[in-house]
Design a protein around this motif. Structure first.
Motif, PDB file in Angstrom:
ATOM      1  N   LEU A   1       8.269  -5.485  -4.094  1.00 52.30           N
ATOM      2  CA  LEU A   1       8.149  -5.966  -2.408  1.00 52.30           C
ATOM      3  C   LEU A   1       9.072  -5.666  -0.913  1.00 52.30           C
ATOM      4  CD1 LEU A   1       4.802  -7.583  -3.227  1.00 52.30           C
ATOM      5  CD2 LEU A   1       4.800  -5.381  -2.402  1.00 52.30           C
ATOM      6  N   LYS A   2      10.116  -6.687  -1.722  1.00 55.05           N
ATOM      7  CA  LYS A   2      11.561  -6.884  -1.120  1.00 55.05           C
ATOM      8  C   LYS A   2      11.620  -4.851  -0.450  1.00 55.05           C
ATOM      9  CE  LYS A   2      15.305  -9.021  -0.634  1.00 55.05           C
ATOM     10  NZ  LYS A   2      16.364 -10.544  -1.672  1.00 55.05           N
ATOM     11  N   TRP A   3      12.070  -4.293  -1.636  1.00 53.89           N
ATOM     12  CA  TRP A   3      12.385  -3.321  -1.324  1.00 53.89           C
ATOM     13  C   TRP A   3      11.967  -2.541  -0.702  1.00 53.89           C
ATOM     14  CZ3 TRP A   3      11.404   1.873  -3.417  1.00 53.89           C
ATOM     15  CH2 TRP A   3      12.593   2.563  -3.042  1.00 53.89           C
ATOM     16  N   LEU A   4      10.840  -2.750  -0.815  1.00 57.16           N
ATOM     17  CA  LEU A   4       9.755  -1.042   0.296  1.00 57.16           C
ATOM     18  C   LEU A   4      10.553  -1.999   1.389  1.00 57.16           C
ATOM     19  CD1 LEU A   4       6.835  -1.053  -2.343  1.00 57.16           C
ATOM     20  CD2 LEU A   4       8.041   1.006  -1.631  1.00 57.16           C
ATOM     21  N   ASP A   5      10.070  -3.239   1.784  1.00 54.01           N
ATOM     22  CA  ASP A   5      10.166  -4.005   2.978  1.00 54.01           C
ATOM     23  C   ASP A   5      11.658  -3.487   3.511  1.00 54.01           C
ATOM     24  OD1 ASP A   5       7.625  -5.191   3.437  1.00 54.01           O
ATOM     25  OD2 ASP A   5       8.142  -6.621   2.281  1.00 54.01           O
ATOM     26  N   GLN A   6      12.670  -3.467   2.978  1.00 50.31           N
ATOM     27  CA  GLN A   6      13.725  -2.730   3.087  1.00 50.31           C
ATOM     28  C   GLN A   6      14.106  -1.851   3.305  1.00 50.31           C
ATOM     29  OE1 GLN A   6      15.997  -4.598  -0.024  1.00 50.31           O
ATOM     30  NE2 GLN A   6      16.787  -6.697   0.627  1.00 50.31           N
ATOM     31  N   GLN A   7      12.971  -0.430   2.783  1.00 46.71           N
ATOM     32  CA  GLN A   7      13.164   0.635   3.258  1.00 46.71           C
ATOM     33  C   GLN A   7      12.670   1.454   4.183  1.00 46.71           C
ATOM     34  OE1 GLN A   7      14.906   2.523   0.736  1.00 46.71           O
ATOM     35  NE2 GLN A   7      15.972   0.331   0.251  1.00 46.71           N
ATOM     36  N   GLY A   8      11.542  -0.382   4.957  1.00 42.69           N
ATOM     37  CA  GLY A   8      10.748   0.636   6.445  1.00 42.69           C
ATOM     38  C   GLY A   8       9.580   1.469   5.315  1.00 42.69           C
ATOM     39  N   LEU A   9       9.311   1.697   4.095  1.00 41.21           N
ATOM     40  CA  LEU A   9       8.264   2.685   4.153  1.00 41.21           C
ATOM     41  C   LEU A   9       7.542   1.207   4.093  1.00 41.21           C
ATOM     42  CD1 LEU A   9       9.857   3.654   0.485  1.00 41.21           C
ATOM     43  CD2 LEU A   9       9.780   4.655   2.661  1.00 41.21           C
ATOM     44  N   LYS A  10       5.616   2.258   4.505  1.00 37.33           N
ATOM     45  CA  LYS A  10       4.487   1.123   4.431  1.00 37.33           C
ATOM     46  C   LYS A  10       3.837   1.826   3.102  1.00 37.33           C
ATOM     47  CE  LYS A  10      -0.082   1.458   7.542  1.00 37.33           C
ATOM     48  NZ  LYS A  10      -0.334   2.713   8.413  1.00 37.33           N
ATOM     49  N   TYR A  11       3.165   0.813   2.738  1.00 36.47           N
ATOM     50  CA  TYR A  11       2.858   1.055   1.388  1.00 36.47           C
ATOM     51  C   TYR A  11       1.204  -0.341   1.500  1.00 36.47           C
ATOM     52  CZ  TYR A  11       5.189  -3.883   1.097  1.00 36.47           C
ATOM     53  OH  TYR A  11       5.241  -5.271   1.363  1.00 36.47           O
ATOM     54  N   HIS A  12       0.508   0.156   0.033  1.00 34.84           N
ATOM     55  CA  HIS A  12      -1.077   0.005   0.260  1.00 34.84           C
ATOM     56  C   HIS A  12      -0.992  -0.976  -0.675  1.00 34.84           C
ATOM     57  CE1 HIS A  12      -1.570   1.197   3.899  1.00 34.84           C
ATOM     58  NE2 HIS A  12      -1.601   2.360   3.889  1.00 34.84           N
ATOM     59  N   ILE A  13      -1.204  -1.283  -1.824  1.00 39.57           N
ATOM     60  CA  ILE A  13      -1.207  -2.125  -3.082  1.00 39.57           C
ATOM     61  C   ILE A  13      -3.012  -2.589  -3.113  1.00 39.57           C
ATOM     62  CG2 ILE A  13      -0.458  -3.768  -4.743  1.00 39.57           C
ATOM     63  CD1 ILE A  13       1.548  -4.553  -3.189  1.00 39.57           C
ATOM     64  N   LEU A  14      -3.558  -1.050  -4.110  1.00 40.81           N
ATOM     65  CA  LEU A  14      -5.114  -1.478  -3.680  1.00 40.81           C
ATOM     66  C   LEU A  14      -6.422  -1.028  -5.247  1.00 40.81           C
ATOM     67  CD1 LEU A  14      -5.700   1.172  -1.123  1.00 40.81           C
ATOM     68  CD2 LEU A  14      -6.473  -1.627  -0.582  1.00 40.81           C
ATOM     69  N   GLU A  15      -6.711  -1.474  -6.102  1.00 42.95           N
ATOM     70  CA  GLU A  15      -7.562  -1.257  -7.440  1.00 42.95           C
ATOM     71  C   GLU A  15      -8.043   0.034  -7.070  1.00 42.95           C
ATOM     72  OE1 GLU A  15     -10.825   0.126  -9.476  1.00 42.95           O
ATOM     73  OE2 GLU A  15     -10.559   0.062  -7.183  1.00 42.95           O
ATOM     74  N   THR A  16      -7.497   0.838  -8.600  1.00 39.86           N
ATOM     75  CA  THR A  16      -7.314   1.934  -8.717  1.00 39.86           C
ATOM     76  C   THR A  16      -8.236   3.386  -8.224  1.00 39.86           C
ATOM     77  OG1 THR A  16      -6.306   1.708 -10.566  1.00 39.86           O
ATOM     78  CG2 THR A  16      -7.184   4.410 -10.447  1.00 39.86           C
ATOM     79  N   ARG A  17      -9.093   2.882  -8.365  1.00 42.00           N
ATOM     80  CA  ARG A  17     -10.091   3.860  -7.787  1.00 42.00           C
ATOM     81  C   ARG A  17      -9.962   4.153  -6.079  1.00 42.00           C
ATOM     82  NH1 ARG A  17     -13.673   1.512 -11.868  1.00 42.00           N
ATOM     83  NH2 ARG A  17     -12.822  -0.312 -10.770  1.00 42.00           N
ATOM     84  N   GLU A  18      -9.851   2.663  -5.528  1.00 39.26           N
ATOM     85  CA  GLU A  18      -9.444   2.155  -3.521  1.00 39.26           C
ATOM     86  C   GLU A  18      -7.947   2.732  -3.511  1.00 39.26           C
ATOM     87  OE1 GLU A  18      -9.508  -1.910  -3.174  1.00 39.26           O
ATOM     88  OE2 GLU A  18     -11.550  -1.828  -3.447  1.00 39.26           O
ATOM     89  N   ALA A  19      -7.087   2.913  -4.814  1.00 41.73           N
ATOM     90  CA  ALA A  19      -5.482   3.208  -4.120  1.00 41.73           C
ATOM     91  C   ALA A  19      -5.776   5.202  -4.557  1.00 41.73           C
ATOM     92  CB  ALA A  19      -4.793   2.974  -5.269  1.00 41.73           C
ATOM     93  N   ALA A  20      -6.911   5.625  -4.860  1.00 38.75           N
ATOM     94  CA  ALA A  20      -6.862   6.866  -5.417  1.00 38.75           C
ATOM     95  C   ALA A  20      -7.702   7.306  -3.953  1.00 38.75           C
ATOM     96  CB  ALA A  20      -7.855   7.218  -6.533  1.00 38.75           C
ATOM     97  N   LYS A  21      -8.546   6.714  -3.465  1.00 39.38           N
ATOM     98  CA  LYS A  21      -9.827   7.591  -2.265  1.00 39.38           C
ATOM     99  C   LYS A  21      -8.583   7.553  -0.981  1.00 39.38           C
ATOM    100  CE  LYS A  21     -13.249   6.797   0.521  1.00 39.38           C
ATOM    101  NZ  LYS A  21     -12.859   7.332   1.720  1.00 39.38           N
ATOM    102  N   LEU A  22      -7.758   6.164  -1.399  1.00 42.17           N
ATOM    103  CA  LEU A  22      -6.882   6.016   0.511  1.00 42.17           C
ATOM    104  C   LEU A  22      -5.515   7.208   0.141  1.00 42.17           C
ATOM    105  CD1 LEU A  22      -5.544   4.699   2.615  1.00 42.17           C
ATOM    106  CD2 LEU A  22      -4.531   3.197   1.515  1.00 42.17           C
TER     107      LEU A  22
END
Length: 142
Positions: free
Chosen positions: A102-123
């Motif tokens: 999570l720290k690395w993603l923030d340092q890279q300036g990347l937007k990210y989402h962490i979700l249950e797999t079915r919700e993640a696939a839909k998004l």
């Protein structure tokens, strides 16, 4: 269809917002232990990015449910041009994401989402359909 394990990724895109990017492949089917991805075939756990993807072999980085997704699991996705990252937690929310990831993603300036797999696939599919340079890691069991 071929197995994702046999698929060789071929994208050479960079992570530049000013660059046209290939479309992220759609997740066509998801059920317990099975994901089917357009143009790539079927697999259990997958890494996807603009223009491609492959099987996500946890043994490559010694990933386990806890502490979970590591930076080493994500670098390939980002290196292939993903500006937005979707991380799945599994169908029963067992898979974690390591704090340093999570720290690395923030340092890279990347937007990210962490979700249950079915919700993640839909998004992921919604973002890919909008032409977003989206990538993700998907775990299709627990």
């Amino acid at each position: 269809m071929s197995s994702l394990d046999d698929y060789l990724a071929h994208s050479t895109q960079t992570n530049s917002p000013m660059t046209e990017h290939p479309k992220s492949p759609a997740i066509e089917h998801l059920s317990w232990g099975v994901m089917q991805v357009h143009g790539l075939g079927t697999g259990k756990d997958v890494k996807l990015w603009p223009g491609g993807g492959r099987a996500w072999d946890w043994n490559e980085t010694h990933t386990r449910h806890i502490p979970g997704i590591q930076v080493a699991d994500l670098t390939e996705v980002v290196d292939h041009g993903a500006d937005v990252i979707v991380l799945s937690r599994g169908m029963n929310l067992v898979l974690q994401t390591a704090p340093e990831t999570l720290k690395w993603l923030d340092q890279q300036g990347l937007k990210y989402h962490i979700l249950e797999t079915r919700e993640a696939a839909k998004l992921y599919n919604d973002l890919a359909g909008q032409g977003v340079a989206v990538g993700g890691l998907f775990h299709s069991t627990c």
